[in-house]
Design a protein around this motif. Structure first.
Motif: not given
Length: 409
Positions: A186-187, A190, A194, A205-206, A208-210, A212
């Motif tokens: 997942s990281v 992202v 980016r 803001w994408l 920020l998905l990293n 959690l």
């Protein structure tokens, strides 16, 4: 008076702590937690400096802006991966042994985390107006507020990942250490979005998905370790894979070498965590599992085990108050002008030497602060109504201080 006479009470205290330690206590895990905890103030004190403006106000600065060669120090001092690993391990064991419901278990852990945070923010909310009235520039107060709030983001993230423990346990029992692989993927996705060819069209803001999955990765590994689903073979895979990925990201994909944010830099690895942080966490996690037995034997010595116990008992106090300890030296020094290692620009090796000399002073101030902070954190609340009022007041003060730190007030 001989040295043996002076050290005798310390040896006796260490032996007393050693005798009182339960046989089932995992000393290696506590030792790893202590190392990760000590790395936080050490990193902040060494890699965080100040500059003075014309009015005597303090502003944040970093030696990494001028001394890029210090970046490898961050590879050693960035041990949050180990902290989350140990946290996952301890949570897995605690969750398995819980006497009540999962909700009651989580509430108990959140309360232990929350009280020190409310304490430091409430104290600062009350102290800031007093310091301003005493002549401390507003710039220094805002700089100090940001530094105090800076490590507290960790508590919020840690509460969230702790709440996910039941799901992490199920995943670990089913997939073992491989349960952390989707988080790594997942990281990676992202980061590709980016930093890759589509970066210009990707909203900021994408990133920020990293947050959690970035910090849940090492926690999930720790849960799998606690469930005995990661052995030495898996640890070797984590160590080798983490090192190879770390090197590839630096050399081939040109990730920033610094593990912490550098003022003025276009990219950062830490806020939110990039794939480089997970690579380092994987390598550190593998090394931690492999070194566990050796560390446990080392900590069988009372003189080494006693400091580990003390550090673990003061974990949240260290995390919440270490920046205050540094500010307790820097703010008074700002009235004297440029003090080497405190208020002068961190742009030379001479500054590094001076800052290292100041670090025992910071540590002594932290010990002094902790004596009083621990009393508040451990103080029982008398009566339900009094407890509600105290928490409400502390919460309001904390919100006000947070708004000030973030520049909203």
């Amino acid at each position: 008076m001989s040295a043996s006479t002076v050290l005798a009470p310390l040896r006796e205290a260490a032996e007393r702590i050693d005798r009182r330690t339960p046989v089932h206590r995992d000393r290696a895990v506590d030792g790893l937690r202590a190392l990760a905890l000590l790395a936080v103030p050490t990193g902040h004190w060494l890699l965080g400096g100040f500059t003075l403006d014309a009015d005597g106000g303090l502003h944040n600065a970093s030696p990494l802006s001028s001394l890029g060669g210090l970046a490898p120090a961050g590879w050693v001092l960035q041990m949050l991966g180990v902290f989350f690993l140990v946290g996952g391990y301890a949570s897995a064991l605690s969750y398995r042994r819980r006497p009540g419901s999962a909700g009651a278990w989580l509430k108990g852990r959140v309360v232990r985390l929350g009280r020190p945070v409310l304490g430091v923010t409430a104290v600062w909310a009350l102290a800031a107006p007093v310091l301003y009235a005493a002549g401390v520039p507003e710039a220094s107060l805002r700089t100090g507020a940001k530094l105090v709030v800076q490590p507290l983001w960790f508590v919020g993230v840690y509460v969230v990942v702790t709440a996910l423990t039941p799901y992490c346990v199920r995943a670990a029992r089913r997939l073992g250490g491989w349960a952390a692989a989707p988080l790594l993927a997942s990281v990676a996705v992202v980061d590709f979005l980016r930093y890759g060819p589509l970066a210009a069209s990707v909203p900021s803001w994408l990133a920020l998905l990293n947050i959690l999955p970035g910090w849940l990765f090492a926690y999930q590994l720790g849960v799998a370790w606690g469930e005995r689903r990661i052995g030495r073979r898996g640890a070797r895979l984590l160590l080798a894979g983490g090192v190879l990925l770390f090197a590839a990201l630096l050399v081939v994909f040109h990730y920033p070498a610094s593990m912490v944010g550098v003022p003025g830099a276009a990219r950062t690895n830490s806020h939110p965590p990039s794939l480089l942080v997970l690579a380092l966490a994987a390598a550190q996690s593998g090394a931690a599992v492999l070194l566990r037995d050796r560390l446990a034997r080392l900590l069988d010595r009372p003189v080494l085990w006693a400091p580990v116990v003390v550090i673990n008992l003061c974990a949240m106090t260290i995390l919440c108050w270490h920046q205050t300890a540094m500010l307790a030296a820097a703010v008074p020094a700002s009235f004297a002008g440029g003090v080497a290692g405190l208020t002068t620009a961190p742009d030379s090796l001479g500054w590094i030497a001076a800052r290292v000399a100041w670090m025992p002073v910071f540590a002594a101030l932290l010990v002094g602060i902790a004596r009083y902070a621990r009393r508040f954190e451990a103080q029982p609340v008398e009566g339900r109504r009094a407890g509600m009022v105290r928490r409400a007041v502390a919460g309001l003060l904390a919100v006000g201080f947070g708004a000030f730190a973030l520049g909203l007030a």
